[in-house]
Design a protein around this motif. Structure first.
Motif, PDB file in Angstrom:
ATOM      1  N   GLY A  15     -48.538 -71.899  20.676  1.00 36.47           N
ATOM      2  CA  GLY A  15     -48.809 -72.130  22.089  1.00 36.47           C
ATOM      3  C   GLY A  15     -50.235 -72.593  22.288  1.00 36.47           C
ATOM      4  N   GLN A  16     -50.745 -72.453  23.486  1.00 35.95           N
ATOM      5  CA  GLN A  16     -52.133 -72.803  23.773  1.00 35.95           C
ATOM      6  C   GLN A  16     -52.973 -71.548  23.644  1.00 35.95           C
ATOM      7  OE1 GLN A  16     -53.103 -75.639  26.874  1.00 35.95           O
ATOM      8  NE2 GLN A  16     -54.683 -74.259  27.693  1.00 35.95           N
ATOM      9  N   ALA A  17     -53.874 -71.537  22.667  1.00 32.69           N
ATOM     10  CA  ALA A  17     -54.675 -70.358  22.375  1.00 32.69           C
ATOM     11  C   ALA A  17     -56.083 -70.786  21.977  1.00 32.69           C
ATOM     12  CB  ALA A  17     -54.030 -69.532  21.255  1.00 32.69           C
ATOM     13  N   TRP A  18     -56.967 -69.805  21.803  1.00 31.56           N
ATOM     14  CA  TRP A  18     -58.296 -70.106  21.300  1.00 31.56           C
ATOM     15  C   TRP A  18     -58.169 -70.679  19.896  1.00 31.56           C
ATOM     16  CZ3 TRP A  18     -62.534 -69.805  24.322  1.00 31.56           C
ATOM     17  CH2 TRP A  18     -62.472 -69.027  25.481  1.00 31.56           C
ATOM     18  N   GLY A  19     -58.933 -71.744  19.621  1.00 33.61           N
ATOM     19  CA  GLY A  19     -58.846 -72.407  18.323  1.00 33.61           C
ATOM     20  C   GLY A  19     -59.334 -71.525  17.192  1.00 33.61           C
ATOM     21  N   LEU A  20     -58.881 -71.833  16.008  1.00 35.24           N
ATOM     22  CA  LEU A  20     -59.247 -71.045  14.828  1.00 35.24           C
ATOM     23  C   LEU A  20     -60.739 -71.154  14.522  1.00 35.24           C
ATOM     24  CD1 LEU A  20     -58.311 -69.243  12.527  1.00 35.24           C
ATOM     25  CD2 LEU A  20     -57.732 -71.303  11.222  1.00 35.24           C
ATOM     26  N   MET A  21     -61.378 -72.252  14.936  1.00 30.49           N
ATOM     27  CA  MET A  21     -62.808 -72.410  14.705  1.00 30.49           C
ATOM     28  C   MET A  21     -63.648 -71.564  15.668  1.00 30.49           C
ATOM     29  SD  MET A  21     -63.237 -74.338  12.103  1.00 30.49           S
ATOM     30  CE  MET A  21     -64.967 -74.789  12.249  1.00 30.49           C
ATOM     31  N   THR A  22     -63.060 -71.036  16.701  1.00 29.50           N
ATOM     32  CA  THR A  22     -63.785 -70.133  17.602  1.00 29.50           C
ATOM     33  C   THR A  22     -64.111 -68.851  16.836  1.00 29.50           C
ATOM     34  OG1 THR A  22     -62.495 -71.010  19.451  1.00 29.50           O
ATOM     35  CG2 THR A  22     -63.744 -68.986  19.842  1.00 29.50           C
ATOM     36  N   PRO A  23     -65.373 -68.432  16.793  1.00 32.40           N
ATOM     37  CA  PRO A  23     -65.734 -67.274  15.960  1.00 32.40           C
ATOM     38  C   PRO A  23     -65.089 -65.979  16.438  1.00 32.40           C
ATOM     39  CG  PRO A  23     -67.564 -67.912  17.360  1.00 32.40           C
ATOM     40  CD  PRO A  23     -66.540 -68.991  17.500  1.00 32.40           C
ATOM     41  N   ASN A  24     -64.689 -65.166  15.466  1.00 27.81           N
ATOM     42  CA  ASN A  24     -64.068 -63.867  15.731  1.00 27.81           C
ATOM     43  C   ASN A  24     -65.005 -62.731  15.350  1.00 27.81           C
ATOM     44  OD1 ASN A  24     -61.610 -65.551  15.891  1.00 27.81           O
ATOM     45  ND2 ASN A  24     -60.550 -63.569  15.859  1.00 27.81           N
ATOM     46  N   ARG A  25     -64.905 -61.645  16.087  1.00 25.77           N
ATOM     47  CA  ARG A  25     -65.542 -60.393  15.673  1.00 25.77           C
ATOM     48  C   ARG A  25     -64.611 -59.573  14.802  1.00 25.77           C
ATOM     49  NH1 ARG A  25     -67.390 -60.462  21.199  1.00 25.77           N
ATOM     50  NH2 ARG A  25     -69.673 -60.639  21.305  1.00 25.77           N
TER      51      ARG A  25
ATOM     52  N   GLY B  60     -69.629 -69.787  33.774  1.00 25.98           N
ATOM     53  CA  GLY B  60     -68.236 -69.911  33.381  1.00 25.98           C
ATOM     54  C   GLY B  60     -68.022 -70.671  32.100  1.00 25.98           C
ATOM     55  N   ASN B  61     -69.035 -71.409  31.645  1.00 28.39           N
ATOM     56  CA  ASN B  61     -68.914 -72.165  30.409  1.00 28.39           C
ATOM     57  C   ASN B  61     -69.343 -71.306  29.217  1.00 28.39           C
ATOM     58  OD1 ASN B  61     -68.271 -74.411  28.888  1.00 28.39           O
ATOM     59  ND2 ASN B  61     -69.386 -75.811  30.238  1.00 28.39           N
ATOM     60  N   ILE B  62     -68.856 -71.663  28.031  1.00 29.40           N
ATOM     61  CA  ILE B  62     -69.260 -70.942  26.828  1.00 29.40           C
ATOM     62  C   ILE B  62     -70.704 -71.302  26.513  1.00 29.40           C
ATOM     63  CG2 ILE B  62     -68.686 -70.492  24.421  1.00 29.40           C
ATOM     64  CD1 ILE B  62     -66.579 -69.600  26.442  1.00 29.40           C
ATOM     65  N   HIS B  63     -71.413 -70.388  25.919  1.00 31.97           N
ATOM     66  CA  HIS B  63     -72.845 -70.565  25.655  1.00 31.97           C
ATOM     67  C   HIS B  63     -73.106 -71.772  24.752  1.00 31.97           C
ATOM     68  CE1 HIS B  63     -76.987 -69.533  24.571  1.00 31.97           C
ATOM     69  NE2 HIS B  63     -76.966 -68.748  25.624  1.00 31.97           N
ATOM     70  N   VAL B  64     -74.252 -72.401  24.951  1.00 31.21           N
ATOM     71  CA  VAL B  64     -74.638 -73.561  24.146  1.00 31.21           C
ATOM     72  C   VAL B  64     -74.734 -73.160  22.671  1.00 31.21           C
ATOM     73  CG1 VAL B  64     -76.450 -75.273  23.709  1.00 31.21           C
ATOM     74  CG2 VAL B  64     -75.874 -74.618  26.057  1.00 31.21           C
ATOM     75  N   GLY B  65     -74.157 -73.974  21.815  1.00 32.10           N
ATOM     76  CA  GLY B  65     -74.216 -73.728  20.382  1.00 32.10           C
ATOM     77  C   GLY B  65     -73.011 -73.001  19.823  1.00 32.10           C
ATOM     78  N   VAL B  66     -72.130 -72.501  20.667  1.00 31.20           N
ATOM     79  CA  VAL B  66     -70.921 -71.801  20.209  1.00 31.20           C
ATOM     80  C   VAL B  66     -69.759 -72.784  20.256  1.00 31.20           C
ATOM     81  CG1 VAL B  66     -69.341 -69.887  20.615  1.00 31.20           C
ATOM     82  CG2 VAL B  66     -71.782 -69.591  21.030  1.00 31.20           C
TER      83      VAL B  66
ATOM     84  N   ASN C  23     -56.502 -63.309  20.158  1.00 34.66           N
ATOM     85  CA  ASN C  23     -56.723 -62.458  21.319  1.00 34.66           C
ATOM     86  C   ASN C  23     -58.188 -62.484  21.746  1.00 34.66           C
ATOM     87  OD1 ASN C  23     -54.023 -61.721  21.227  1.00 34.66           O
ATOM     88  ND2 ASN C  23     -54.427 -59.925  19.950  1.00 34.66           N
ATOM     89  N   GLY C  24     -58.430 -62.589  23.050  1.00 38.48           N
ATOM     90  CA  GLY C  24     -59.783 -62.702  23.559  1.00 38.48           C
ATOM     91  C   GLY C  24     -60.678 -61.542  23.192  1.00 38.48           C
ATOM     92  N   GLY C  25     -60.134 -60.330  23.107  1.00 39.43           N
ATOM     93  CA  GLY C  25     -60.935 -59.174  22.755  1.00 39.43           C
ATOM     94  C   GLY C  25     -61.431 -59.188  21.325  1.00 39.43           C
ATOM     95  N   ASP C  26     -60.815 -59.996  20.450  1.00 38.18           N
ATOM     96  CA  ASP C  26     -61.232 -60.078  19.050  1.00 38.18           C
ATOM     97  C   ASP C  26     -62.241 -61.187  18.798  1.00 38.18           C
ATOM     98  OD1 ASP C  26     -59.450 -58.036  18.557  1.00 38.18           O
ATOM     99  OD2 ASP C  26     -57.828 -59.367  17.960  1.00 38.18           O
ATOM    100  N   LEU C  27     -62.542 -62.017  19.804  1.00 34.19           N
ATOM    101  CA  LEU C  27     -63.409 -63.177  19.627  1.00 34.19           C
ATOM    102  C   LEU C  27     -64.869 -62.806  19.860  1.00 34.19           C
ATOM    103  CD1 LEU C  27     -61.252 -65.846  21.499  1.00 34.19           C
ATOM    104  CD2 LEU C  27     -61.310 -65.360  19.046  1.00 34.19           C
ATOM    105  N   ALA C  28     -65.769 -63.599  19.271  1.00 36.13           N
ATOM    106  CA  ALA C  28     -67.213 -63.392  19.422  1.00 36.13           C
ATOM    107  C   ALA C  28     -67.749 -64.305  20.518  1.00 36.13           C
ATOM    108  CB  ALA C  28     -67.919 -63.635  18.092  1.00 36.13           C
ATOM    109  N   LEU C  29     -67.202 -64.201  21.712  1.00 32.44           N
ATOM    110  CA  LEU C  29     -67.635 -65.027  22.836  1.00 32.44           C
ATOM    111  C   LEU C  29     -68.718 -64.283  23.624  1.00 32.44           C
ATOM    112  CD1 LEU C  29     -64.170 -66.304  24.088  1.00 32.44           C
ATOM    113  CD2 LEU C  29     -65.793 -67.499  22.610  1.00 32.44           C
ATOM    114  N   PRO C  30     -69.755 -64.972  24.064  1.00 37.81           N
ATOM    115  CA  PRO C  30     -70.823 -64.302  24.802  1.00 37.81           C
ATOM    116  C   PRO C  30     -70.378 -63.935  26.212  1.00 37.81           C
ATOM    117  CG  PRO C  30     -71.220 -66.667  24.734  1.00 37.81           C
ATOM    118  CD  PRO C  30     -70.031 -66.417  23.860  1.00 37.81           C
TER     119      PRO C  30
END
Length: 291
Positions: A219-229, A247-253, A235-242
């Motif tokens: 389906g439509q999900a966060w890409g595999l290149m998005t860093p995980n914790r 509303g935008n993701i931080h610069v450099g991520v 799942n959003g709770g497992d990702l290393a998103l700031p």
């Protein structure tokens, strides 16, 4: 009453015997009266013993009757016969209070859990980007342009979010379905002029199936290149998103939310391996459009 009658008769008989003895006046008569008195005393003692024994029996029966619980009347009808059961006292504490409404709604073997939040944001920028909550960092105007000389202030509920989480276990398969939306879509140029009609947008919509050490996502999900914790799941709770206000993701991520098929292998809690086939690029006029 029968016992008292016997005692009265004995007393009367003894009186008559004494009267006869007084009238005769002989030694033989005195001896006969003495024997009769002795027999009378023995009879009275026997009667007293019997009375005491009967009194004990009465007390025992009264105690047993007081300890016996009251029985519910036996009720019968043509269709059902109800056995007699002991009555049970019901106190106010025994009444079950109504349970609170659960967060999830269960249909069959599946739980549906709604989610989301209401957001009211106030954004001030030293230049006029034309953005709302999410800042386009690649399009910030320079100070030698009109927009670079104008500040902007925005108040909006655009970043409010709605979601639905669907979970269930079917055999050995743990199934998770998730949909997440907000109002940060492609707005019209005059979106702030009157009614602020921000566009409803699909953020995530995928199904995740876990079976043993394997995990499948489609389906439509966060890409595999998005860093995980944690692990390599979407799942959003497992990702290393700031957790930024913007509303935008931080610069450099690096990140993406795109259509994909992902297979993950998790032999233990400390190692994960995954492979994903995604479609993150969009080509416009023969060139790749950067995020």
């Amino acid at each position: 009453m029968r016992i008292f009658r016997r005692i009265s008769f004995l007393v009367l008989a003894s009186g008559m015997a004494l009267a006869q003895a007084g009238s005769g006046g002989g030694q033989n008569q005195n001896s006969s009266v003495s024997d009769e008195l002795k027999a009378l005393r023995e009879a009275i003692a026997t009667q007293q013993a019997q009375i005491a024994q009967q009194q004990k029996q009465i007390e025992t029966l009264e105690k047993a009757l007081a300890d016996k619980p009251a029985a519910v009347p036996h009720v019968e009808n043509a269709a059902l016969t109800t056995n007699t059961v002991p009555a049970v006292a019901v106190t106010q504490g025994d009444v079950k209070k109504p349970a609170e409404s659960p967060l999830s709604v269960r249909i069959g073997g599946t739980d549906f859990t709604p989610g989301g939040f209401v957001d009211f944001s106030n954004i001030f920028r030293s230049v006029n980007t034309g953005n709302v909550i999410a800042t386009g960092f690649n399009a910030i105007p320079f100070n030698n342009t009109p927009a670079g000389q104008i500040t902007e202030f925005r108040s909006s509920g655009q970043y409010s979010r709605l979601s639905l989480r669907i979970t269930g276990k079917y055999g050995e398969n743990n199934v998770l379905g998730y949909i997440e939306t907000d109002f940060n879509g492609n707005d019209a140029a005059n979106v702030f002029t009157t009614t602020n009609p921000h566009t409803f947008r699909l953020r995530l919509f995928y199904v995740n199936v876990r079976r043993g050490k394997f995990e499948f996502t489609g389906g439509q999900a966060w890409g595999l290149m998005t860093p995980n914790r944690v692990g390599v799941g979407p799942n959003g709770g497992d990702l290393a998103l700031p957790g930024t206000t913007d509303g935008n993701i931080h610069v450099g991520v690096y990140y993406s939310r795109d259509g994909q098929l992902r297979i993950a292998f998790k032999p233990n809690d400390k190692f994960s391996w995954a492979f994903a086939a995604e479609n993150p690029q969009q080509i416009t006029a023969g060139q790749v459009t950067l995020p």
